[in-house]
Design an enzyme around this catalytic site. Structure first.
Site, short mmCIF file in Angstrom:
data_model
loop_
_atom_site.label_atom_id
_atom_site.label_comp_id
_atom_site.label_asym_id
_atom_site.label_seq_id
_atom_site.Cartn_x
_atom_site.Cartn_y
_atom_site.Cartn_z
N HIS A 230 0.81 -1.21 0.00
CA HIS A 230 0.00 0.00 0.00
C HIS A 230 0.85 1.27 0.00
O HIS A 230 0.31 2.36 -0.19
CB HIS A 230 -0.94 0.02 1.21
CG HIS A 230 -0.24 0.01 2.53
ND1 HIS A 230 0.24 -1.13 3.13
CD2 HIS A 230 0.07 1.02 3.37
CE1 HIS A 230 0.80 -0.83 4.28
NE2 HIS A 230 0.72 0.47 4.45
N HIS B 158 7.57 7.17 4.84
CA HIS B 158 6.84 6.62 3.70
C HIS B 158 6.02 7.72 3.03
O HIS B 158 5.87 8.81 3.58
CB HIS B 158 5.93 5.46 4.14
CG HIS B 158 4.88 5.86 5.13
ND1 HIS B 158 5.07 5.80 6.49
CD2 HIS B 158 3.63 6.36 4.95
CE1 HIS B 158 4.00 6.23 7.11
NE2 HIS B 158 3.10 6.58 6.19
N HIS C 145 2.48 9.10 0.67
CA HIS C 145 1.09 8.95 0.25
C HIS C 145 0.84 9.87 -0.94
O HIS C 145 1.28 11.02 -0.95
CB HIS C 145 0.13 9.33 1.39
CG HIS C 145 0.19 8.41 2.56
ND1 HIS C 145 -0.63 7.30 2.67
CD2 HIS C 145 0.96 8.43 3.67
CE1 HIS C 145 -0.36 6.68 3.81
NE2 HIS C 145 0.61 7.35 4.44
N HIS D 56 5.59 11.07 5.29
CA HIS D 56 5.42 10.91 6.73
C HIS D 56 6.71 10.38 7.33
O HIS D 56 7.18 9.30 6.94
CB HIS D 56 4.28 9.95 7.05
CG HIS D 56 2.93 10.50 6.72
ND1 HIS D 56 1.78 9.72 6.69
CD2 HIS D 56 2.53 11.77 6.40
CE1 HIS D 56 0.75 10.49 6.38
NE2 HIS D 56 1.18 11.72 6.20
N THR E 229 -2.79 6.98 9.99
CA THR E 229 -3.73 7.11 8.88
C THR E 229 -3.97 5.79 8.15
O THR E 229 -4.64 5.76 7.12
CB THR E 229 -3.25 8.17 7.87
OG1 THR E 229 -2.01 7.73 7.28
CG2 THR E 229 -3.06 9.51 8.54
N THR E 230 -3.42 4.70 8.67
CA THR E 230 -3.70 3.36 8.17
C THR E 230 -4.14 2.50 9.36
O THR E 230 -3.82 2.82 10.51
CB THR E 230 -2.46 2.72 7.51
OG1 THR E 230 -1.38 2.73 8.44
CG2 THR E 230 -2.07 3.47 6.25
#
Length: 291
Positions: A105, A135, A137, A154, A223-224
């Protein structure tokens, strides 16, 4: 006769053992192919609005009152009040060995130093949060005054008691990003070979952090899934640039359907959002309305 029956029994036992071996193998193969337990596809059974229903330990994704990401106010409002709680960010980063990991993801830089503080530390209110990974997004998860950007980085930090503090950086399409430029060979390798992890050599988090001293601060969540709350968010109030090619490298490497991996905006629920501005050395607080 006995020999024939014995041989038949042996053959039957061998067949049974073979079947017992094949069934778990098939199940394991299915689990490997179905490893993505959540998605970003709105309306799907495992989409963002349903994350809280997939697993009991993910319930906070649906019931939490301090979820991330959120929309951030662009400027001071008439109700803003000065506060002395915030100051210049106190952090120290240093180059360390790292690997680039395709988590399906997203793409993550994982720091490999044996020391907990190998990659550096962010200090908040006297507590040390050590940099663990970073990571991306795409598009950005946080928005500013309703505007969504092309990419968000992030930088995830963790304290000794497993509390999280995340620095978020926003990017728009423009000039090539220096930090991502260093990682381009490894990103291409992940995209072309579909490898899960490649050694990225020595990576300097300072290059990822970039410029910008003004920042937003609020209390939120991961946020995951499992969307754990109590996360201290610091979103830098300066937009950096990333090239179209670099953004494509990041999206090409992730699994199909994960090219757009931004969680929808969450309700603010009357949380305070603060803005530290070094220009005038004061902080503005927003009593954010529920939206």
């Amino acid at each position: 006769m006995r020999s024939a029956r014995h041989q038949l029994a042996v053959s039957a036992l061998q067949l049974l053992l073979l079947l017992l071996a094949v069934v778990p193998a098939a199940r394991a193969q299915q689990e490997t192919e179905d490893e993505l337990e959540f998605s970003y596809i709105a309306g799907s059974a495992n989409g963002p609005e349903n994350w809280g229903n997939i697993k009991e330990e993910w319930a906070t994704c649906g019931t939490g009152r301090m979820q991330s990401p959120i929309d951030l106010p662009v400027s001071a409002s008439a109700s803003a009040s000065a506060s002395g709680d915030l100051a210049y960010l106190n952090h120290t980063y240093r180059p360390t060995e790292a690997s680039l990991v395709n988590r399906g993801h997203d793409i993550m830089v994982s720091f490999l130093g044996g020391d907990a503080a190998a990659a550096g530390t962010l200090w908040i209110n006297g507590t040390a949060y050590h940099l663990r990974q970073l990571h991306w997004h795409s598009p950005s998860e946080h928005t500013v005054d309703g505007r969504r950007y092309d990419l968000e980085l992030h930088m995830v930090h963790q304290s000794a008691d497993n509390k999280a503090a995340v620095i978020g950086l926003l990017y728009e399409i423009g000039g090539r990003n220096d930090f991502l430029q260093q990682l381009e060979p490894y990103l291409r390798s992940l995209a072309e070979t579909k490898e899960k992890e490649v050694n990225a050599g020595v990576v300097d988090p300072w290059d990822a952090r970039g410029d910008g001293q003004s920042y937003y601060r609020y209390m939120g969540s991961l946020t995951t899934p499992s969307c754990d709350e109590g996360v201290i968010w610091t979103v830098i109030n300066r937009v950096a640039t990333v090239s179209s090619y670099q953004l494509k490298l990041l999206t090409d490497a992730v699994h199909d359907g994960m090219e757009m991996n931004a969680r929808p905006l969450q309700k603010v629920n009357d949380r305070d959002i603060s803005l530290f501005s070094p220009d005038d050395h004061r902080e503005h607080y927003y009593a954010a309305a529920d939206h």
